[in-house]
Design a protein around this motif. Structure first.
Motif, short mmCIF file in Angstrom:
data_model
loop_
_atom_site.label_atom_id
_atom_site.label_comp_id
_atom_site.label_asym_id
_atom_site.label_seq_id
_atom_site.Cartn_x
_atom_site.Cartn_y
_atom_site.Cartn_z
N GLY A 86 0.79 -1.22 0.00
CA GLY A 86 0.00 0.00 0.00
C GLY A 86 0.83 1.27 0.00
N GLU A 87 2.16 1.14 -0.16
CA GLU A 87 3.04 2.30 -0.20
C GLU A 87 3.10 2.87 -1.62
N LEU A 88 3.23 4.17 -1.71
CA LEU A 88 3.31 4.83 -3.00
C LEU A 88 4.56 4.41 -3.77
N VAL A 89 4.40 4.15 -5.05
CA VAL A 89 5.52 3.82 -5.93
C VAL A 89 6.04 5.12 -6.53
N LYS A 90 7.37 5.29 -6.49
CA LYS A 90 7.97 6.50 -7.04
C LYS A 90 8.98 6.14 -8.13
N ASP A 91 9.13 7.06 -9.09
CA ASP A 91 10.10 6.85 -10.16
C ASP A 91 11.49 7.26 -9.67
N PRO A 92 12.54 7.10 -10.48
CA PRO A 92 13.90 7.46 -10.05
C PRO A 92 14.06 8.93 -9.65
N ASN A 93 13.17 9.79 -10.12
CA ASN A 93 13.23 11.21 -9.76
C ASN A 93 12.42 11.55 -8.51
N GLY A 94 11.83 10.53 -7.90
CA GLY A 94 11.04 10.76 -6.69
C GLY A 94 9.60 11.16 -6.94
N ARG A 95 9.18 11.13 -8.19
CA ARG A 95 7.80 11.48 -8.54
C ARG A 95 6.90 10.25 -8.44
N LEU A 96 5.63 10.48 -8.16
CA LEU A 96 4.67 9.38 -8.12
C LEU A 96 4.53 8.76 -9.50
N VAL A 97 4.22 7.46 -9.51
CA VAL A 97 4.03 6.73 -10.76
C VAL A 97 2.53 6.62 -11.04
N ARG A 98 2.16 6.90 -12.27
CA ARG A 98 0.75 6.88 -12.66
C ARG A 98 0.16 5.49 -12.64
N GLY A 99 -1.06 5.45 -12.15
CA GLY A 99 -1.89 4.26 -12.28
C GLY A 99 -2.99 4.57 -13.28
N ASP A 100 -4.18 4.12 -12.96
CA ASP A 100 -5.32 4.29 -13.87
C ASP A 100 -5.84 5.73 -13.88
N LEU A 101 -6.35 6.14 -15.03
CA LEU A 101 -7.06 7.41 -15.14
C LEU A 101 -8.31 7.30 -14.28
N ASP A 102 -8.51 8.28 -13.39
CA ASP A 102 -9.62 8.22 -12.45
C ASP A 102 -10.78 9.13 -12.83
N ARG A 103 -10.48 10.39 -13.19
CA ARG A 103 -11.53 11.35 -13.52
C ARG A 103 -10.89 12.56 -14.19
N ILE A 104 -11.73 13.41 -14.75
CA ILE A 104 -11.26 14.62 -15.43
C ILE A 104 -12.10 15.79 -14.94
N GLY A 105 -11.43 16.75 -14.33
CA GLY A 105 -12.10 17.94 -13.83
C GLY A 105 -11.84 19.11 -14.77
N VAL A 106 -12.82 20.00 -14.86
CA VAL A 106 -12.69 21.16 -15.76
C VAL A 106 -13.14 22.42 -15.02
N MET A 107 -12.34 23.47 -15.15
CA MET A 107 -12.70 24.82 -14.72
C MET A 107 -12.80 25.65 -15.99
N GLU A 108 -13.90 26.35 -16.14
CA GLU A 108 -14.05 27.21 -17.31
C GLU A 108 -14.52 28.58 -16.85
N LYS A 109 -13.97 29.62 -17.47
CA LYS A 109 -14.29 31.00 -17.10
C LYS A 109 -14.94 31.70 -18.29
N ARG A 110 -16.09 32.29 -18.03
CA ARG A 110 -16.81 33.05 -19.06
C ARG A 110 -17.39 34.31 -18.44
N THR A 111 -17.35 35.38 -19.19
CA THR A 111 -17.90 36.65 -18.73
C THR A 111 -19.36 36.45 -18.33
N GLY A 112 -19.70 36.90 -17.12
CA GLY A 112 -21.07 36.83 -16.63
C GLY A 112 -21.40 35.56 -15.87
N TRP A 113 -20.53 34.55 -15.93
CA TRP A 113 -20.82 33.33 -15.17
C TRP A 113 -20.59 33.59 -13.69
N GLY A 114 -21.31 32.88 -12.86
CA GLY A 114 -21.08 32.90 -11.43
C GLY A 114 -21.95 33.85 -10.63
#
Length: 170
Positions: A86-114
């Motif tokens: 259950g420990e995180l796997v890291k590459d030689p540079n110390g970065r996390l190693v990707r597993g499965d794509l989980d989700r995709i989030g989007v922020m969008e900005k438009r005049t007048g929104w919000g």
């Protein structure tokens, strides 16, 4: 006059639906054609995020200035790989190693929104949406959590990664 009533009713309905708040305003973007401007390792939640921005915004982004209307940010969330303990796997540079794509989030900005949001959660003119790996909208996503998380970043146009975006190659 009788013909005018249905036209007015339709115009009112279109206006009301165009000004309603909600993630339905945000379309799934062609993020693969956008600029990958940063990758964020999140060991606290065992995740990696590739963050993309539409090319027009990279050309227009300026230090100390809010991002322009039309900005689309895409957050591609991957589960971080873990070993059999259950420990995180890291590459030689110390970065996390990707597993499965989980989700995709989007922020969008438009005049007048919000404007429909109460001040305690409004994030300027930003709107948020969450999609499954297939690109279909996740209707059960807690979008309010996006607003709450980004709210403290009002001085950086509600972004955690504004300095990286402004410094991205043009």
């Amino acid at each position: 006059m009788n013909r005018l009533v249905p036209l007015l009713a339709m115009a009112l309905l279109l206006f009301a639906s165009s000004t309603m708040a909600g993630p339905e305003k945000v379309a799934f973007p062609p993020y693969q054609t956008h600029v990958l401007y940063t990758v964020v390792d999140r060991p606290d939640i065992k995740e990696i995020r590739d963050i993309y921005v539409n090319p027009e915004t990279t050309r227009m982004a300026k230090p100390g200035q809010p991002l322009p209307s039309g900005t689309v940010l895409t957050f591609v969330h991957f589960k971080a790989r873990v070993d059999d303990k259950g420990e995180l796997v890291k590459d030689p540079n110390g970065r996390l190693v990707r597993g499965d794509l989980d989700r995709i989030g989007v922020m969008e900005k438009r005049t007048g929104w919000g404007v429909e949001y109460p001040d305690d959660i409004r994030n300027g003119e930003w709107e948020y949406a969450l999609f499954r790996p297939t690109g279909t909208r996740n209707e059960q996503a807690n979008i309010k959590a996006c607003f709450q998380c980004h709210k403290p970043r009002s001085g950086q146009d509600f972004l955690f990664t504004l300095p990286q975006l402004v410094g991205a190659p043009k």
